[in-house]
Design an enzyme around this catalytic site. Sequence first.
Site, PDB file in Angstrom:
ATOM      1  N   THR A  71       0.835  -1.208   0.000  1.00  0.00           N
ATOM      2  CA  THR A  71       0.000   0.000   0.000  1.00  0.00           C
ATOM      3  C   THR A  71       0.868   1.255   0.000  1.00  0.00           C
ATOM      4  OG1 THR A  71      -1.865  -1.097   1.071  1.00  0.00           O
ATOM      5  CG2 THR A  71      -1.733   1.296   1.285  1.00  0.00           C
ATOM      6  N   GLN A 143       0.359  -9.961  -6.031  1.00  0.00           N
ATOM      7  CA  GLN A 143      -0.215 -11.304  -6.016  1.00  0.00           C
ATOM      8  C   GLN A 143       0.544 -12.276  -6.921  1.00  0.00           C
ATOM      9  OE1 GLN A 143      -2.382 -12.704  -4.111  1.00  0.00           O
ATOM     10  NE2 GLN A 143      -3.175 -10.916  -3.024  1.00  0.00           N
ATOM     11  N   SER A 163       4.759  -7.269  -1.759  1.00  0.00           N
ATOM     12  CA  SER A 163       4.465  -7.347  -0.328  1.00  0.00           C
ATOM     13  C   SER A 163       4.913  -8.698   0.205  1.00  0.00           C
ATOM     14  CB  SER A 163       2.963  -7.164  -0.091  1.00  0.00           C
ATOM     15  OG  SER A 163       2.647  -7.277   1.279  1.00  0.00           O
ATOM     16  N   ALA A 164       5.447  -8.711   1.416  1.00  0.00           N
ATOM     17  CA  ALA A 164       6.012  -9.942   1.978  1.00  0.00           C
ATOM     18  C   ALA A 164       4.959 -10.960   2.375  1.00  0.00           C
ATOM     19  CB  ALA A 164       6.882  -9.600   3.189  1.00  0.00           C
ATOM     20  N   HIS A 165       3.860 -10.512   2.975  1.00  0.00           N
ATOM     21  CA  HIS A 165       2.968 -11.477   3.612  1.00  0.00           C
ATOM     22  C   HIS A 165       2.103 -12.245   2.631  1.00  0.00           C
ATOM     23  CE1 HIS A 165      -1.054  -9.334   3.676  1.00  0.00           C
ATOM     24  NE2 HIS A 165      -0.260  -8.356   3.296  1.00  0.00           N
ATOM     25  N   THR A 201      13.884   4.522  10.170  1.00  0.00           N
ATOM     26  CA  THR A 201      14.767   3.377  10.421  1.00  0.00           C
ATOM     27  C   THR A 201      14.154   2.101   9.865  1.00  0.00           C
ATOM     28  OG1 THR A 201      15.630   4.416  12.428  1.00  0.00           O
ATOM     29  CG2 THR A 201      15.933   2.037  12.211  1.00  0.00           C
ATOM     30  N   CYS A 290      -8.746  -6.226   2.290  1.00  0.00           N
ATOM     31  CA  CYS A 290      -8.472  -4.838   2.681  1.00  0.00           C
ATOM     32  C   CYS A 290      -9.734  -3.985   2.652  1.00  0.00           C
ATOM     33  CB  CYS A 290      -7.391  -4.254   1.787  1.00  0.00           C
ATOM     34  SG  CYS A 290      -5.840  -5.147   1.881  1.00  0.00           S
TER      35      CYS A 290
END
Length: 348
Positions: A71, A143, A163-165, A201, A290
Amino acid sequence: MSRIYLDWNATAPLRPEARAAMADALDVIGNPSSVHAEGRAAKMLLERAREQLAEALGAAQSDIVFTSGATEAAALALAGRGLACAGIEHDCVRVWCDETLQAGRDGQVAPPDPASATLQLANSETGVIQTLPPGLAISDLTQGFGKIPFAFDWLGIRAGMVSAHKLGGPRGIGALVLAAGEDREALLRGGGQESGRRAGTENLAAIAGFAAAAAAAQRDLAGGMVERLAEMRDHLMDRLEIAEGITMFPGRDSPRLPQTLSILTPGWKGETQVMQMDLAGFAVSAGSACSSGKVRESGVLRAMGVAGQDAGCALRVSFGGTTTREDLDRFADAWLSARARWQGKQGR
């Protein structure tokens, strides 16, 4: 009986490789921006993870910008550009674009001016895979990454989001990938991290988990995962077609992700199906996760020409490497039983 998780497109289970990498990274105490030995060790871990992710993506290490997720990466890529998009895009893309492109009933989109458009690689609800036109400005790769083989440098796009998840990494970490010579002005400003493109960071543990998950996903792809999951998807579709033919599978005539199946039964609300399957022990969804926990009519299906309330009657099944054929057969049995009860109440 144990529950069966079939909502991998919302978030995939954390891969053991990602868990191990995150645990190791948590023991690295330095800030990557610090110049002392501990800071240099953290910086080394950060850049090793960036290199690992770049290799999995087929991109240059210097062109990866870590963000809090796809996002934020979409905002960084799209803000102020006024690109065209279609209604099949994720909300985090559509909010920045002019929704002027049309999707066909097969879910395919052909931008007349690719340089002024953004087009996703794969759809989270239907699994439809797009053929990205040469010169496309931006693509949401979220995706597709880790589920189908591709290399960013071969796509011919200027920027992409991941995106990682979605591939078994941790939540809350993603990346913007830029083509050579492409840049973006930071939306988050302050410390000048990520080569001045994104201040703050870096989330070192999440980044390490992301890179490890991406590498593991690429190994799975090389080992034939696409073919195995596609066979399972088609087996499930065959199982769900055995009863009276009132159920459709949006996108079935297009190339699709191997582990995604959209199931549309006109008149039977997706929300009802999700609750019935949940009670039967299966985690599935009615579309994108989402939406603040709300089940609503699918904008994707509306964009594909599904009329009226029927756009709210879809169920999405998505799975992955640890899903078994038996899991899908159990789901098929439960869903067909629920559909028979619904048909009985409709007098069909």
